[in-house]
Structure formats: C-alpha cells, structure tokens
Write a protein that holds these residues in place. Structure first.
Motif, mmCIF file in Angstrom:
data_model
loop_
_atom_site.group_PDB
_atom_site.id
_atom_site.type_symbol
_atom_site.label_atom_id
_atom_site.label_comp_id
_atom_site.label_asym_id
_atom_site.label_seq_id
_atom_site.Cartn_x
_atom_site.Cartn_y
_atom_site.Cartn_z
ATOM 1 N N CYS A 84 0.855 -1.173 0.000
ATOM 2 C CA CYS A 84 0.000 0.000 0.000
ATOM 3 C C CYS A 84 0.899 1.233 0.000
ATOM 4 N N VAL A 85 0.810 2.035 -1.057
ATOM 5 C CA VAL A 85 1.686 3.197 -1.192
ATOM 6 C C VAL A 85 0.983 4.420 -0.623
ATOM 7 N N VAL A 86 1.626 5.067 0.346
ATOM 8 C CA VAL A 86 1.012 6.233 0.987
ATOM 9 C C VAL A 86 1.950 7.435 0.938
ATOM 10 N N ALA A 94 -3.329 5.678 10.188
ATOM 11 C CA ALA A 94 -4.759 5.757 9.922
ATOM 12 C C ALA A 94 -5.281 4.445 9.352
ATOM 13 N N ILE A 95 -4.542 3.860 8.406
ATOM 14 C CA ILE A 95 -4.987 2.606 7.786
ATOM 15 C C ILE A 95 -4.884 1.449 8.778
ATOM 16 N N GLU A 96 -3.818 1.419 9.575
ATOM 17 C CA GLU A 96 -3.665 0.366 10.588
ATOM 18 C C GLU A 96 -4.815 0.401 11.597
ATOM 19 N N ASN A 97 -5.275 1.592 11.909
ATOM 20 C CA ASN A 97 -6.369 1.718 12.867
ATOM 21 C C ASN A 97 -7.693 1.141 12.354
ATOM 22 N N THR A 98 -7.824 0.986 11.038
ATOM 23 C CA THR A 98 -9.045 0.390 10.494
ATOM 24 C C THR A 98 -9.026 -1.132 10.660
ATOM 25 N N ALA A 99 -7.824 -1.734 10.849
ATOM 26 C CA ALA A 99 -7.658 -3.189 10.992
ATOM 27 C C ALA A 99 -8.217 -3.947 9.786
ATOM 28 N N TYR A 101 -6.391 -4.084 6.749
ATOM 29 C CA TYR A 101 -5.315 -4.314 5.789
ATOM 30 C C TYR A 101 -4.157 -5.001 6.482
ATOM 31 N N LYS A 102 -3.631 -6.076 5.882
ATOM 32 C CA LYS A 102 -2.545 -6.821 6.514
ATOM 33 C C LYS A 102 -1.327 -6.981 5.600
ATOM 34 N N GLY A 103 -1.206 -6.081 4.622
ATOM 35 C CA GLY A 103 -0.072 -6.172 3.710
ATOM 36 C C GLY A 103 1.064 -5.251 4.107
ATOM 37 N N GLN A 104 1.931 -4.946 3.139
ATOM 38 C CA GLN A 104 3.070 -4.067 3.363
ATOM 39 C C GLN A 104 2.695 -2.622 3.029
#
Lengths: 201, 201
Positions: A84-86, A94-99, A101-104
């Motif tokens: 995931c390119v940010v 922010a994305i980790e807090n959604t739980a 996504y489990k990729g790089q």
C-alpha cells in the motif's frame, strides 16, 4: 502583546512556529510550564530531542522506526504480495487503525505537486520500483488523498510500473474529495480499503 | 493507537500532558518536528528549558520577570499609590493590553478555593499586606474572576486590610459572570477597570 519577560517571549516565539498554535495558546502553554515542576519541562524537552535525533526511517518502506527496519516490515504474518503506497507515515497509522489491511506499506514522503515544487525525484519512488522488481509483489494499492496532486502521483506511478504487470488498485472513493487521509473516520477508510477498485488511467 | 516507534509514543505522551492538547494533535506536532530541520527542535527545547530554569518572579509583586524586580515595578512613571491585585501573571497581561491602568500590581499566585485545597496561606497575601503597611498605597483594586472563589478571596483581603483605611475597589461587573479574566475582550475589561466600584461586603 507585552510579554512580562524576554524568556517568555522567546518561548512563545518558538511554540507559535508549531502548526495550529497561535500566540494566545503558546502563552498559555508557556505559563503552564512555569507552574509545573522543573522536571516536567526537562522530560518534555528530552522527549522532543530524543524523537528528533533518535528516530530512524525504515530502510525498506521509509516508515518511522526504532530500528533500521520498521516493525511492519519485519512482521512475518503480514502479506508480502501487496504494497500500500502512501504519502506520509501518518497515513499508515490511519490505515492500521481500520484493521482492514494486513499487507506491506511504502511511504513516498510527500506527493507530486508542481505548485509546491515537489517532483517525483523528491519522493521515495526509486525504492518502490526496486521493491516491485523483486517479483514477490502482486498488487499495489495507491492510497493517496483525493485531490489533483493525489491523482497526479497515482498516474505517475501507474505509468512507471506498467511493464511489471501488477494489479494496481486505488482506494474506493468513499474518502471525501479534497480531504486528507489522516482525518478520515475509521469506518469510511476501512470500507474504502476493502472496496478498492482497479485504477483506470 | 499503534505508534510506529517508541520515541514517537514517548514524545506524544509528553506533549499530551500539556493543557488542551489531545493525542491526535500531539502526534501531528511530533511528526511535524520530524519533518523539520534538527535545529528547529533543538531551539524549541532550549527555549522551553531556558523559560523554566531562567524565569524569575518579581520580589515585590510576584509577576514573571527577567530580573529580581519586574519591569512594571521599576517603572517610575507608574502610579505607586494604587495596587491592582490579581490571581495570575496572565491577568496582568490582559489588563495591560487594555491600556486603561497605570498603577502597580500584585500577583497572588492563585485564588482561595477550599474545594481545591488552596487556602490564604498558599497565596502571596503576606507580601501584599507588607506593601500596604508602608503607607504609600491609597487604593487597592481587587481584580479577580467573577466566581465564588473570586468573591471569597476579595472578602478575605478586605477583612485583612480593614484597619489600614484604604480605598478598596473591585472591577465593574461588566466582566461576564463565571468566566476568567484572561479571556475577556479588551474593551469590556478596559471599561470594567475604568468604571470600578467600591467594594461592599
């Protein structure tokens, strides 16, 4: 404003350089520090200095890290086939807090913006391409802000990786247009990452 | 929140101890520091430490000062016959900004509040009485917040100085009841100091 002392004036001057803090708030913070024990200010100053001088950036994904490689990149349970390119490390949070996504991840360190003089060479795009060329990665998710700059950056990266035959996806447009990832609520952001769509140029 | 590094977590922990700053703002400030030049953080930390370790309190009025005596107390152009008694040094700033008062000040360092365990002995009332006994002062202005605690403090001081036959005044009740001096707009505060009234117990 007539400051009661030069030291207060200097402290207020430094504090107001921080984003979103005006003179009144800065003065309030300075006077708050004066009312606290001296150790309070000592540990605040130490934490800020340690943060600035001791923080590493992950050699792989450029996330903020304590070690040369960040804890997300060394985690064997995470899917190595998706990146995931940010724009910034805050977007990872922010994305980790959604739980959802489990990729790089891969942090560009900014976004292409001709108006602000930020060109592709200022961003961590070279290292992204190097990661993709290893062949392990099957999909990249372009998770940028829903603005002209975000679209430009997504377009640029898509053109660059075209010959690698990757699946290229982008966040579902549940993210309100014109706003930044960091402030999107978790449900909206979570749904937009689950319902991500193929990126069409 | 999953912080990307221990150092970020520690810095955020210290920053959130400041009043009015939550976790999101603290994180934003920490990441802002990471994006700036190292000198930025170094001078911010130095200014905070200098403020805390180098600030004096005026020996006469307990205002914040660079020297043993503050610049208001050494100013020969200011009226020595009137003392405005305030809770905090910030109140002096607020009153000075109205440009309606040219006398002396006295900072109590708090307000009598049995609920918070602040008794008269915790405040600079002794030094105020000593200043009044010199005979030079003809009037004291009790400029406290318009709350129960402010009224209690005014009542206490009035009883203490009764035998000195001073003129005792208080701010006109143009100040909104229940609010703090620091946030009153300059016009209201200026008018209330010009139209100050005799304090009646």
């Amino acid at each position: 404003m007539n400051f009661p002392s030069k030291l207060v004036e200097e402290a207020v001057g430094e504090i107001t350089k921080l984003p979103g803090i005006g003179k009144k708030t800065a003065l309030r913070l300075a006077l708050f520090l004066l009312k606290q024990d001296e150790n309070f200010t000592v540990s605040l100053a130490a934490a800020l200095l340690n943060l600035r001088t001791g923080t590493h950036y992950c050699q792989i994904c450029h996330n903020i890290a304590d070690a040369p490689v960040c804890k997300l990149c060394v985690d064997h349970y995470r899917d190595k086939t998706t990146i995931c390119v940010v724009e910034e490390a805050t977007d990872i949070l922010a994305i980790e807090n959604t739980a959802q996504y489990k990729g790089q991840y891969h942090v560009l360190g900014g976004i292409i913006s001709p108006l602000e003089g930020i060109s592709p060479t200022d961003l961590h795009i070279d290292t992204l391409l190097a990661r993709l060329q290893s062949g392990e990665v099957k999909e990249i998710i372009l998770a940028f802000r829903a603005t002209m700059e975000g679209d430009t950056t997504a377009f640029y990266i898509t053109k660059k990786v075209k010959e690698l035959n990757l699946k290229i996806t982008t966040l579902a447009r549940g993210v309100p247009v014109g706003s930044e990832l960091e402030y999107t609520d978790e449900v909206t952001l979570g749904r937009s990452i689950v319902g991500r769509i193929n990126y069409e140029v």
